[in-house]
Scaffold this motif. Structure first.
Motif, PDB file in Angstrom:
ATOM      1  N   GLU A  35       9.320   5.954   7.384  1.00  0.00           N
ATOM      2  CA  GLU A  35       8.012   6.279   6.839  1.00  0.00           C
ATOM      3  C   GLU A  35       8.103   7.429   5.846  1.00  0.00           C
ATOM      4  OE1 GLU A  35       4.072   5.786   6.146  1.00  0.00           O
ATOM      5  OE2 GLU A  35       5.375   4.531   7.372  1.00  0.00           O
ATOM      6  N   ALA A  36       9.092   8.341   6.055  1.00  0.00           N
ATOM      7  CA  ALA A  36       9.223   9.520   5.200  1.00  0.00           C
ATOM      8  C   ALA A  36       9.773   9.170   3.820  1.00  0.00           C
ATOM      9  CB  ALA A  36      10.116  10.548   5.877  1.00  0.00           C
ATOM     10  N   ILE A  37      10.402   8.036   3.674  1.00  0.00           N
ATOM     11  CA  ILE A  37      10.942   7.626   2.378  1.00  0.00           C
ATOM     12  C   ILE A  37       9.782   7.276   1.450  1.00  0.00           C
ATOM     13  CG2 ILE A  37      12.381   5.972   1.157  1.00  0.00           C
ATOM     14  CD1 ILE A  37      13.949   5.564   3.726  1.00  0.00           C
ATOM     15  N   LYS A  38       9.775   7.892   0.291  1.00  0.00           N
ATOM     16  CA  LYS A  38       8.698   7.649  -0.657  1.00  0.00           C
ATOM     17  C   LYS A  38       8.927   6.326  -1.391  1.00  0.00           C
ATOM     18  CE  LYS A  38       7.763  12.549  -1.392  1.00  0.00           C
ATOM     19  NZ  LYS A  38       7.659  13.641  -2.389  1.00  0.00           N
ATOM     20  N   PRO A  39       7.846   5.649  -1.768  1.00  0.00           N
ATOM     21  CA  PRO A  39       7.998   4.363  -2.472  1.00  0.00           C
ATOM     22  C   PRO A  39       8.906   4.440  -3.689  1.00  0.00           C
ATOM     23  CG  PRO A  39       5.729   4.654  -1.778  1.00  0.00           C
ATOM     24  CD  PRO A  39       6.434   5.939  -1.450  1.00  0.00           C
ATOM     25  N   LYS A  40       8.869   5.557  -4.426  1.00  0.00           N
ATOM     26  CA  LYS A  40       9.692   5.663  -5.633  1.00  0.00           C
ATOM     27  C   LYS A  40      11.193   5.686  -5.323  1.00  0.00           C
ATOM     28  CE  LYS A  40       9.480  10.739  -6.003  1.00  0.00           C
ATOM     29  NZ  LYS A  40      10.910  11.022  -6.036  1.00  0.00           N
ATOM     30  N   ASP A  41      11.535   5.989  -4.054  1.00  0.00           N
ATOM     31  CA  ASP A  41      12.937   6.046  -3.659  1.00  0.00           C
ATOM     32  C   ASP A  41      13.396   4.779  -2.933  1.00  0.00           C
ATOM     33  OD1 ASP A  41      13.181   8.675  -4.637  1.00  0.00           O
ATOM     34  OD2 ASP A  41      12.286   9.465  -2.802  1.00  0.00           O
ATOM     35  N   MET A  42      12.525   3.820  -2.795  1.00  0.00           N
ATOM     36  CA  MET A  42      12.856   2.589  -2.080  1.00  0.00           C
ATOM     37  C   MET A  42      13.328   1.501  -3.038  1.00  0.00           C
ATOM     38  SD  MET A  42       9.622   2.563   0.595  1.00  0.00           S
ATOM     39  CE  MET A  42      10.104   0.994   1.357  1.00  0.00           C
ATOM     40  N   ALA A  52       1.354  -2.382  -8.674  1.00  0.00           N
ATOM     41  CA  ALA A  52       1.333  -0.943  -8.397  1.00  0.00           C
ATOM     42  C   ALA A  52       2.682  -0.431  -7.894  1.00  0.00           C
ATOM     43  CB  ALA A  52       0.241  -0.616  -7.380  1.00  0.00           C
ATOM     44  N   PHE A  53       3.467  -1.300  -7.237  1.00  0.00           N
ATOM     45  CA  PHE A  53       4.770  -0.894  -6.709  1.00  0.00           C
ATOM     46  C   PHE A  53       5.929  -1.470  -7.505  1.00  0.00           C
ATOM     47  CE2 PHE A  53       1.974  -0.144  -3.130  1.00  0.00           C
ATOM     48  CZ  PHE A  53       2.435   1.069  -2.637  1.00  0.00           C
ATOM     49  N   GLN A  54       5.734  -2.618  -8.121  1.00  0.00           N
ATOM     50  CA  GLN A  54       6.811  -3.207  -8.903  1.00  0.00           C
ATOM     51  C   GLN A  54       6.918  -2.571 -10.291  1.00  0.00           C
ATOM     52  OE1 GLN A  54       9.123  -5.273  -7.561  1.00  0.00           O
ATOM     53  NE2 GLN A  54       7.979  -4.772  -5.696  1.00  0.00           N
ATOM     54  N   ASP A  55       5.875  -1.885 -10.718  1.00  0.00           N
ATOM     55  CA  ASP A  55       5.914  -1.110 -11.949  1.00  0.00           C
ATOM     56  C   ASP A  55       6.626   0.212 -11.653  1.00  0.00           C
ATOM     57  OD1 ASP A  55       5.109   0.944 -13.865  1.00  0.00           O
ATOM     58  OD2 ASP A  55       3.734  -0.555 -14.662  1.00  0.00           O
ATOM     59  N   GLU A  56       7.770   0.439 -12.286  1.00  0.00           N
ATOM     60  CA  GLU A  56       8.617   1.599 -11.977  1.00  0.00           C
ATOM     61  C   GLU A  56       7.874   2.924 -12.143  1.00  0.00           C
ATOM     62  OE1 GLU A  56      12.917   3.589 -13.293  1.00  0.00           O
ATOM     63  OE2 GLU A  56      12.183   1.764 -14.273  1.00  0.00           O
ATOM     64  N   LYS A  57       7.127   3.076 -13.207  1.00  0.00           N
ATOM     65  CA  LYS A  57       6.393   4.316 -13.462  1.00  0.00           C
ATOM     66  C   LYS A  57       5.232   4.502 -12.491  1.00  0.00           C
ATOM     67  CE  LYS A  57       8.567   5.995 -17.081  1.00  0.00           C
ATOM     68  NZ  LYS A  57       9.212   7.342 -17.070  1.00  0.00           N
ATOM     69  N   MET A  58       4.567   3.417 -12.183  1.00  0.00           N
ATOM     70  CA  MET A  58       3.378   3.518 -11.335  1.00  0.00           C
ATOM     71  C   MET A  58       3.726   3.889  -9.908  1.00  0.00           C
ATOM     72  SD  MET A  58       0.105   3.165 -12.026  1.00  0.00           S
ATOM     73  CE  MET A  58      -0.125   4.725 -11.155  1.00  0.00           C
ATOM     74  N   ARG A  59       4.822   3.367  -9.381  1.00  0.00           N
ATOM     75  CA  ARG A  59       5.149   3.633  -7.983  1.00  0.00           C
ATOM     76  C   ARG A  59       5.543   5.085  -7.726  1.00  0.00           C
ATOM     77  NH1 ARG A  59       9.348  -0.204  -8.902  1.00  0.00           N
ATOM     78  NH2 ARG A  59      11.412   0.706  -9.282  1.00  0.00           N
ATOM     79  N   GLU A  60       5.803   5.840  -8.807  1.00  0.00           N
ATOM     80  CA  GLU A  60       6.087   7.265  -8.639  1.00  0.00           C
ATOM     81  C   GLU A  60       4.866   8.023  -8.098  1.00  0.00           C
ATOM     82  OE1 GLU A  60       7.499   8.875 -12.268  1.00  0.00           O
ATOM     83  OE2 GLU A  60       9.289   7.590 -12.361  1.00  0.00           O
ATOM     84  N   TYR A  61       3.686   7.436  -8.278  1.00  0.00           N
ATOM     85  CA  TYR A  61       2.446   8.078  -7.827  1.00  0.00           C
ATOM     86  C   TYR A  61       2.006   7.600  -6.436  1.00  0.00           C
ATOM     87  CZ  TYR A  61       1.814   9.410 -12.748  1.00  0.00           C
ATOM     88  OH  TYR A  61       1.968   9.944 -13.998  1.00  0.00           O
ATOM     89  N   MET A  62       2.596   6.536  -5.946  1.00  0.00           N
ATOM     90  CA  MET A  62       2.101   5.936  -4.717  1.00  0.00           C
ATOM     91  C   MET A  62       2.591   6.701  -3.492  1.00  0.00           C
ATOM     92  SD  MET A  62       0.473   3.896  -6.496  1.00  0.00           S
ATOM     93  CE  MET A  62      -0.442   3.190  -5.140  1.00  0.00           C
ATOM     94  N   SER A  64       2.181   5.721  -0.051  1.00  0.00           N
ATOM     95  CA  SER A  64       2.687   4.904   1.047  1.00  0.00           C
ATOM     96  C   SER A  64       2.613   3.434   0.678  1.00  0.00           C
ATOM     97  CB  SER A  64       1.856   5.173   2.316  1.00  0.00           C
ATOM     98  OG  SER A  64       2.166   4.245   3.330  1.00  0.00           O
ATOM     99  N   THR A  65       3.437   2.626   1.343  1.00  0.00           N
ATOM    100  CA  THR A  65       3.407   1.180   1.101  1.00  0.00           C
ATOM    101  C   THR A  65       2.339   0.487   1.948  1.00  0.00           C
ATOM    102  OG1 THR A  65       5.117   0.863   2.791  1.00  0.00           O
ATOM    103  CG2 THR A  65       5.854   1.097   0.508  1.00  0.00           C
ATOM    104  N   LYS A  66       1.644   1.262   2.764  1.00  0.00           N
ATOM    105  CA  LYS A  66       0.592   0.686   3.609  1.00  0.00           C
ATOM    106  C   LYS A  66      -0.736   0.668   2.858  1.00  0.00           C
ATOM    107  CE  LYS A  66       2.621   2.177   8.012  1.00  0.00           C
ATOM    108  NZ  LYS A  66       2.414   2.998   9.240  1.00  0.00           N
ATOM    109  N   GLU A  67      -1.434  -0.466   2.925  1.00  0.00           N
ATOM    110  CA  GLU A  67      -2.760  -0.556   2.328  1.00  0.00           C
ATOM    111  C   GLU A  67      -3.717   0.394   3.051  1.00  0.00           C
ATOM    112  OE1 GLU A  67      -3.886  -4.778   0.394  1.00  0.00           O
ATOM    113  OE2 GLU A  67      -3.576  -4.823   2.551  1.00  0.00           O
ATOM    114  N   ASP A  68      -4.472   1.172   2.290  1.00  0.00           N
ATOM    115  CA  ASP A  68      -5.494   2.024   2.893  1.00  0.00           C
ATOM    116  C   ASP A  68      -6.754   1.206   3.147  1.00  0.00           C
ATOM    117  OD1 ASP A  68      -5.994   5.049   3.458  1.00  0.00           O
ATOM    118  OD2 ASP A  68      -7.833   4.357   2.473  1.00  0.00           O
TER     119      ASP A  68
END
Length: 240
Positions: A35-42, A52-62, A64-68
């Protein structure tokens, strides 16, 4: 003899129980690390298969991978000034985004092909700037930037003041039925966090003006208000 057997059984139970607790603790630790691993490092293959996650630049802002909420994840600004709900289909717009010590602009686009609907959005965050505290000044500036002469709706919210307005624009020299856009814009002030605020702009349009478009029926204002209400200013950047 019976006493020896009972002692052996008791020892076995203790050992078995101990092993089980160790296994559980190990699993808990692994889950926490995951859980501690950030999306940008996955690895992108392990991320949600949405822009939002497949875009390399955008996932730097995300965060968690869990839907809110269904269709929305949580975004955090790189200045760590605020968090907000972010649509799963949002993609980073690099030519309109920027960041310095006290200002951050996050621009993103999303495209719904089935509805022939395009969104171009900008979130401008300011901190340690005195002008952002004045609602009168900011609303005058926002009105000027959007060629708007009307009033703003003020949304009721516990931890921030949200001012929002909208207008319909028709593109010049275009005669097609769907050659128009809706723009929602406004200003958000944090009463708790001094010298911090946000200016936002959401423009919805039909990218193919020769095809049917659903903008008039899509409750666009509700979508924008949902995201703006979700904004939370983060305290650790608070100015005393």
């Amino acid at each position: 003899m019976k006493r020896i057997i009972l002692i052996c059984i008791s020892l076995l139970l203790v050992l078995t129980s101990g092993c089980g607790m160790n296994d559980n603790n190990k699993n808990t630790t692994n889950d926490s690390k995951t859980e501690a691993i950030k999306p940008k490092d996955m690895d992108p293959k392990d991320l949600p298969q949405v822009p939002a996650f497949q875009d390399e630049k955008m996932r730097e802002y995300m965060v968690s991978t869990k839907e809110d909420e269904p269709g929305y994840y949580v975004l955090e600004s790189k200045l760590k000034g605020f968090r907000m709900l972010f649509p799963a289909d949002g993609e980073y717009s690099s030519y309109l985004s920027s960041r310095d010590e006290n200002e951050e602009i996050i621009a993103f686009d999303s495209y719904d092909k089935t509805k022939n609907k395009m969104l171009n959005a900008q979130i401008e965050y300011y901190q340690r700037t005195s002008f952002i505290n004045s609602a009168e000044t900011m609303l005058e500036q926002v009105s000027k930037e959007n060629g708007y002469n009307g009033s703003f709706e003020k949304l009721e919210d516990e931890d921030k003041d949200i001012y929002i307005a909208h207008k319909k624009n028709h593109f010049q020299n275009e005669k097609h039925k769907y050659s128009f856009s809706y723009r929602y814009f406004g200003y958000i002030k944090s009463p708790e966090k001094k010298q911090a605020g946000i200016v936002f702009s959401f423009m919805f349009r039909c990218p193919n003006d020769e095809k049917p478009c659903t903008l008039d029926q899509d409750h666009l204002g509700d979508q924008v208000k949902k995201q703006m209400r979700s904004i939370t200013f983060l305290d650790h950047k608070q100015e005393k």
